[in-house]
Design an enzyme around this catalytic site. Structure first.
Site, PDB file in Angstrom:
ATOM      1  N   GLY A  11      -0.495  -0.692  21.998  1.00  0.00           N
ATOM      2  CA  GLY A  11       0.893  -0.289  21.727  1.00  0.00           C
ATOM      3  C   GLY A  11       1.093   0.112  20.271  1.00  0.00           C
ATOM      4  N   ARG A  15       9.216  -0.971  17.260  1.00  0.00           N
ATOM      5  CA  ARG A  15      10.263  -1.754  16.578  1.00  0.00           C
ATOM      6  C   ARG A  15       9.890  -2.170  15.154  1.00  0.00           C
ATOM      7  NH1 ARG A  15      11.302  -6.062  21.133  1.00  0.00           N
ATOM      8  NH2 ARG A  15       9.331  -5.213  21.898  1.00  0.00           N
ATOM      9  N   GLN A  74      -7.543   3.323  24.831  1.00  0.00           N
ATOM     10  CA  GLN A  74      -6.603   3.566  25.924  1.00  0.00           C
ATOM     11  C   GLN A  74      -5.663   4.653  25.414  1.00  0.00           C
ATOM     12  OE1 GLN A  74      -3.509   0.690  26.598  1.00  0.00           O
ATOM     13  NE2 GLN A  74      -3.266   1.241  28.748  1.00  0.00           N
ATOM     14  N   ARG A 335      -7.858 -10.717 -16.575  1.00  0.00           N
ATOM     15  CA  ARG A 335      -8.249  -9.622 -15.686  1.00  0.00           C
ATOM     16  C   ARG A 335      -9.713  -9.783 -15.273  1.00  0.00           C
ATOM     17  NH1 ARG A 335      -6.878  -4.683 -19.074  1.00  0.00           N
ATOM     18  NH2 ARG A 335      -8.011  -3.660 -17.389  1.00  0.00           N
ATOM     19  N   LYS A 353     -10.140  -9.136 -20.482  1.00  0.00           N
ATOM     20  CA  LYS A 353     -10.812  -8.324 -19.459  1.00  0.00           C
ATOM     21  C   LYS A 353     -12.284  -8.277 -19.813  1.00  0.00           C
ATOM     22  CE  LYS A 353     -12.233  -4.461 -19.581  1.00  0.00           C
ATOM     23  NZ  LYS A 353     -12.612  -3.063 -19.839  1.00  0.00           N
TER      24      LYS A 353
END
Ligand code: UD1
Ligand code: CA
Length: 461
Positions: A11, A15, A74, A335, A353
């Site tokens: 499906g 909705r 399907q 980081r 970093k």
């Protein structure tokens, strides 16, 4: 024991009002469809077929490195019975029992599936239906039974009589079915009903016609079989998943000040006596040690934290390793590629970093440390910047053990500061500093005495 599972997921999920197919929406960080897949596998399903239609490629991509998953297309969604019929080839390779689940029923647990299988094994095992007793059965298929508790039929809302609509035991859409029976039965289902769909539930009638009795296993908490059809239900399902994770975390010895607003993803490991304050997010397979404090509004993804680490409010940590007794923040940003060794202190507004900081080193305020190797017991003054990027390439800064970097220093990489050196405040370091040296680059200060008073005089005259 069911060694195979079918998951119905063709499906679109209209909705959801989304460009993205429903089962690929993220629920606590993972696509919805991964939940029933995980539950089926936890129960021992060695082969899983996903019946997909809309955006089949996205679902295929999600499972591309999992050889146990087959994707069955399907193309047109003609009903749940038709969906299973599309998996004929997959079913041909199954013996024993097949579990049928729905891609949009993510809260199903291994334990509930195990009870379903037990009932199935205890009752001849043709078809066993997982049912729920719900306060409001509207929209569900009603389970119609005889006095002995055998299922006579499942009747959809649109086909039900007023009396049948009164029944509050509903079909969850989850079943355990004998594979060879199923293979044959799905070819016999018709679509003579209100929705002109091929209903999988018609296999009940086909089983009873063959003289087989179908039984039910009823889920203890009907929330477990709730279907997610819109984003309101998705948030409800998310809250249930979070509660399950958070309860397990708390029972393992972690304090969550307010579990309702603590977001810990599946797969996170947190040690005993760690305390997590509200509005924190911890995910991506993060491992946190014992006795840590994670203050509020902290985000930690993909990190390893050792013991007694203190992460202060508002900090963000990504793909970093933090050793014991380190403190970070408030409002610091680690980081990827950051490694903080024991007893490091990172203060507010510090960004790191690809930065390694040795034992006991400190960067307490307003600093950027990128692409650098910092030794032990180094002090990084307020406002220090490693200038790692020349516009084209990144370069490395090395700061050896015992260095004292004063405030407002720029280190223009590539550059090395030797052991125990001192960089004076305001210095721009552009060449290597030998060990034990003072590096200083400042315009000498000039004081013009009486200057202010003279200027004032000029303005007045
Ligand atoms: C179905 C059941 C109903 C049950 C309910 C539980 C039938 C006839 N009815 O109804 O008894 O109470 O589920 O939620 O089975 N799907 C496909 N292909 C299709 C149609 C559906 O893959 O052609 C998938 C959907 O993507 C979904 C699942 O099957 O994951 C259920 O389909 P849905 O249309 O929601 O079924 P219901 O009408 O709600
Ligand atoms: Ca339907």
């Amino acid at each position: 024991m069911a060694t195979a599972a079918l998951i119905l997921a063709a499906g679109k999920g209209t909705r959801m009002k989304s460009e993205l197919v429903k089962v690929m929406h993220l629920l606590e960080g993972k696509p919805m469809i991964t939940y029933p897949v995980t539950a089926a596998k936890a129960l021992g399903a060695e082969r899983v077929a996903l019946i997909v239609g809309h955006q089949a490629d996205r679902v295929r991509e999600q499972f591309s490195d999992d050889a146990t998953i087959s994707i069955v297309l399907q193309e047109e969604q003609l009903g749940t019975g038709h969906a299973v019929a599309c998996a004929g080839e997959f079913l041909a390779g199954c013996d024993g029992d097949v579990l049928i689940l729905c891609g949009d029923v993510p809260l199903i647990t291994r334990e509930t599936l195990a009870s379903l299988m037990d009932v199935h094994a205890g009752h001849g095992g043709t078809v066993t239906v997982l049912t729920a007793r719900v306060p409001d059965p509207f929209g569900y298929g009603r389970v119609i039974k005889d006095d002995a508790g055998r299922v006579l039929m499942i009747v959809e809302e649109k086909d039900a009589t007023p009396a049948q609509r009164e029944v509050n035991e509903v079909n969850s859409g989850i079943y355990c079915v004998n594979a060879s029976f199923l293979r044959d039965a799905v070819t016999k289902i018709g679509n003579d009903n209100a929705q002109q769909e091929y209903y999988l539930t018609d296999i009940i009638g086909l089983a009873t016609a063959e003289g087989a009795a179908c039984y039910t296993s009823t889920v203890a908490d009907h929330m477990e079989v709730m279907g997610v059809n819109d984003r309101v239900q998705m948030s409800t399902a998310g809250a249930v998943l979070r509660r399950r994770i958070n309860e397990a975390v708390m029972l393992s010895g972690v304090t969550l000040i307010d579990p309702l607003v603590t977001y810990i993803q599946q797969g996170t490991v947190i040690g005993r006596d760690t305390i997590v304050y509200p509005n924190s997010f911890i995910g991506g397979g993060t491992v946190i040690g014992e006795g840590c404090i994670i203050e509020s509004s902290v985000t930690i993804t993909n990190c390893r934290l050792a013991d007694r680490v203190h992460i202060k409010a508002g900090s963000v940590l990504e793909e970093s390793v933090v050793q014991s007794d380190v403190s970070v923040g408030p409002m610091a940003h680690l980081r990827p590629g950051t490694l903080l060794k024991d007893h490091v202190k990172i203060g507010n507004f510090v960004e790191t970093k690809k930065a390694v900081m040795g034992e006991g080193s400190k960067a307490s305020h307003l600093t950027y440390l990128g692409d650098c190797f910092i030794g032990k017991d180094v002090n990084i003054g307020c406002g220090t910047i490693t200038c790692n990027y020349d516009g084209k390439k990144k370069h490395i800064t090395v700061i050896e053990d015992g260095v004292f970097v004063g405030s407002d220093v720029q280190l223009v990489a590539p550059v090395t500061v030797g052991k125990n050196s001192l960089i004076a405040a305001g210095t721009t370091v552009t060449t290597d500093v030998p060990p034990d040296s003072l590096a200083l680059s400042r315009t000498p200060q000039v004081n013009k005495e009486g200057w202010v008073a003279k200027r004032q005089l000029k303005i007045e005259t």
